[in-house]
Design a protein around this motif. Structure first.
Motif, PDB file in Angstrom:
ATOM      1  N   TYR A  29       7.973  -3.490   7.686  1.00  0.00           N
ATOM      2  CA  TYR A  29       6.761  -3.035   6.549  1.00  0.00           C
ATOM      3  C   TYR A  29       7.106  -1.716   5.745  1.00  0.00           C
ATOM      4  O   TYR A  29       6.161  -0.799   5.718  1.00  0.00           O
ATOM      5  N   GLY A  31       7.986   1.051   2.940  1.00  0.00           N
ATOM      6  CA  GLY A  31       7.650   0.968   1.599  1.00  0.00           C
ATOM      7  C   GLY A  31       8.906   0.849   0.815  1.00  0.00           C
ATOM      8  O   GLY A  31       8.790  -0.133  -0.189  1.00  0.00           O
ATOM      9  N   ASN A  35       9.698  -2.643  -1.788  1.00  0.00           N
ATOM     10  CA  ASN A  35       9.993  -2.537  -3.054  1.00  0.00           C
ATOM     11  C   ASN A  35      11.225  -3.354  -3.448  1.00  0.00           C
ATOM     12  O   ASN A  35      11.133  -4.071  -4.241  1.00  0.00           O
ATOM     13  N   ASP A 187       0.491   0.358  -6.516  1.00  0.00           N
ATOM     14  CA  ASP A 187       1.310   1.377  -5.834  1.00  0.00           C
ATOM     15  C   ASP A 187       2.424   0.386  -5.436  1.00  0.00           C
ATOM     16  O   ASP A 187       2.347  -0.597  -4.668  1.00  0.00           O
ATOM     17  N   TYR A 189       5.002   0.653  -3.782  1.00  0.00           N
ATOM     18  CA  TYR A 189       5.929   0.737  -2.519  1.00  0.00           C
ATOM     19  C   TYR A 189       4.930   0.436  -1.420  1.00  0.00           C
ATOM     20  O   TYR A 189       5.015   0.861  -0.244  1.00  0.00           O
ATOM     21  N   THR A 190       3.851  -0.382  -1.682  1.00  0.00           N
ATOM     22  CA  THR A 190       2.890  -0.981  -0.570  1.00  0.00           C
ATOM     23  C   THR A 190       3.127  -2.260  -0.142  1.00  0.00           C
ATOM     24  O   THR A 190       3.575  -3.044  -1.145  1.00  0.00           O
ATOM     25  N   MET A 191       2.612  -2.739   0.854  1.00  0.00           N
ATOM     26  CA  MET A 191       2.324  -4.104   1.281  1.00  0.00           C
ATOM     27  C   MET A 191       1.466  -4.985   0.173  1.00  0.00           C
ATOM     28  O   MET A 191       1.853  -6.088  -0.132  1.00  0.00           O
ATOM     29  N   ALA A 192       0.408  -4.195  -0.476  1.00  0.00           N
ATOM     30  CA  ALA A 192      -0.448  -4.927  -1.476  1.00  0.00           C
ATOM     31  C   ALA A 192       0.534  -5.733  -2.561  1.00  0.00           C
ATOM     32  O   ALA A 192       0.252  -6.297  -3.274  1.00  0.00           O
ATOM     33  N   TYR A 194       3.845  -5.846  -2.720  1.00  0.00           N
ATOM     34  CA  TYR A 194       4.692  -7.204  -2.334  1.00  0.00           C
ATOM     35  C   TYR A 194       3.983  -8.386  -2.055  1.00  0.00           C
ATOM     36  O   TYR A 194       4.551  -9.167  -2.925  1.00  0.00           O
TER      37      TYR A 194
END
Length: 376
Positions: A29, A31, A35, A187, A189-192, A194
């Motif tokens: 996980y 960042g 990405n 953002d 670079y976040t899980m959201a 992805y």
């Protein structure tokens, strides 16, 4: 639900588990890695788009990067306007450098995120429908489709480079702002983010599955096998070919928008020859007969490129080239062909066992009847 559709659903479910659970876990996980994996998913989406037109309808589009690049530029135009809102007149920096005094009229609608998202799908679809109408109504097929699409892509790329005051020229559109959706600032670079890319990919693959397994998909596969016979049965072959070609373009447009967000810029390289040919290679490696297999081909090849470039700084392209040649020579159906061959052999094995078992039961029952008749 037929057997083929059931097998497809199982394959899609396994693929969903892979990208939603396994891939994020592989990078813990992180960042930056997330990405990179989001970029792989976006590129895998383009391979799926190509497989939809090439593998299903037999339309090899060597200019798939055209609609991919258009989608990327459309998203970049919106994000560039957001980043330039504090500038005099809201002009992007490259327009100031080229002495433009006001924003061009065709840039104005891209202040709206809703218009941008719609245009990112509809403009590539419209371009493909226009090109497809010209080609398929004129019954242009085979290698000529590949040549025409490739030539148009390169022509548009040169135009994008020449019109620097409108497109940023060779440098493209850089310095982009973050996308805002329903009050959420994305953002990358976040899980959201992805999961946003992964969700878009799964929705598109699901819609692609429905199309491929529908009556239209059956007609498209028949066109790939023998278009003249399909035309003899009264079907408008050109309309179905335009459908496949335009749907593929719409998917590529979505992938381009996501790709521009991941890399935070858009440039004419999105419409380059090398990238467009790479799409073909990825689909061929995964297997153009299945859109999910082609997607896995795109994801797998890009992951391999990342790993090989770290391990073999100078030789990694040579290694990949050897792998691609081996796949073309020995696996013409791609990795999907291996799976299908294994499944067919497995089904043949169990079918043979079932026949042998039924034959044994019949012989046993016949022997029992004869024995009982003899006793009487």
């Amino acid at each position: 639900m037929n057997k083929g559709f059931s097998i497809d659903c199982v394959g899609y479910a396994l693929f969903a588990v892979f990208i939603l659970l396994v891939m994020p876990w592989m990078v813990d996980y992180s960042g930056y890695e997330l990405n990179s994996y989001a970029r792989y998913l976006a590129l895998g989406m383009v391979a799926a788009a190509l497989a939809l037109s090439w593998g299903t309808a037999g339309l090899l589009n060597l200019g798939q990067a055209l609609t991919f690049g258009v989608g990327g530029y459309i998203m970049a135009m919106h994000l560039k306007l957001k980043a330039s809102s504090s500038q005099a007149g809201g002009l992007p920096d490259f327009m100031v450098w080229t002495n433009m005094e006001e924003l061009p009229w065709f840039w104005e609608p891209f202040h709206s995120v809703g218009f941008t998202l719609a245009a990112g799908v509809l403009v590539p679809v419209a371009i493909a429908a226009l090109i497809g109408g010209f080609m398929f109504r004129g019954r242009i097929t085979g290698v000529f489709v590949a040549i025409i699409t490739l030539s148009l892509m390169l022509a548009v790329q040169l135009w994008m480079i020449d019109e620097q005051r409108f497109t940023g020229g060779q440098n493209g559109l850089t310095g982009l702002a973050a996308l805002e959706l329903f009050g959420w600032t994305v953002d990358i670079y976040t899980m959201a983010f992805y999961y946003l890319v992964a969700g878009c990919l799964l929705v598109i693959l699901s819609l692609g599955l429905l199309l491929v397994r529908s009556k239209a998909g059956l007609v498209l596969r028949a066109i790939k096998a023998n278009p003249e016979r399909v035309r003899f049965f009264g079907y408008d072959v050109a309309t179905y070919e335009i459908l496949a070609f335009s749907t593929s373009a719409g998917i590529a447009g979505v992938a381009g928008m996501l790709y521009a967000m991941v890399l935070e810029f858009a440039s004419p390289t999105y419409m380059g020859l090398s990238l467009s040919l790479a799409f073909v290679i990825w689909a061929a490696v995964g297997g153009r007969e299945s859109i999910v297999a082609a997607t896995l081909g795109g994801i797998g090849v890009n992951m391999a490129e990342g790993r090989l470039s770290d391990l073999f700084f100078d030789q990694w392209t040579l290694i990949l080239g050897v792998v691609f040649i081996a796949v073309v020579l020995f696996l013409p159906r791609g990795l999907f062909g291996i799976v299908m061959d294994f499944r067919e052999k497995l089904e043949a094995y169990f079918r043979t066992r079932s026949i042998v078992a039924k034959t044994s039961v019949k012989e046993s029952n016949s022997g029992t009847v004869i024995k009982q008749g003899g006793e009487k």
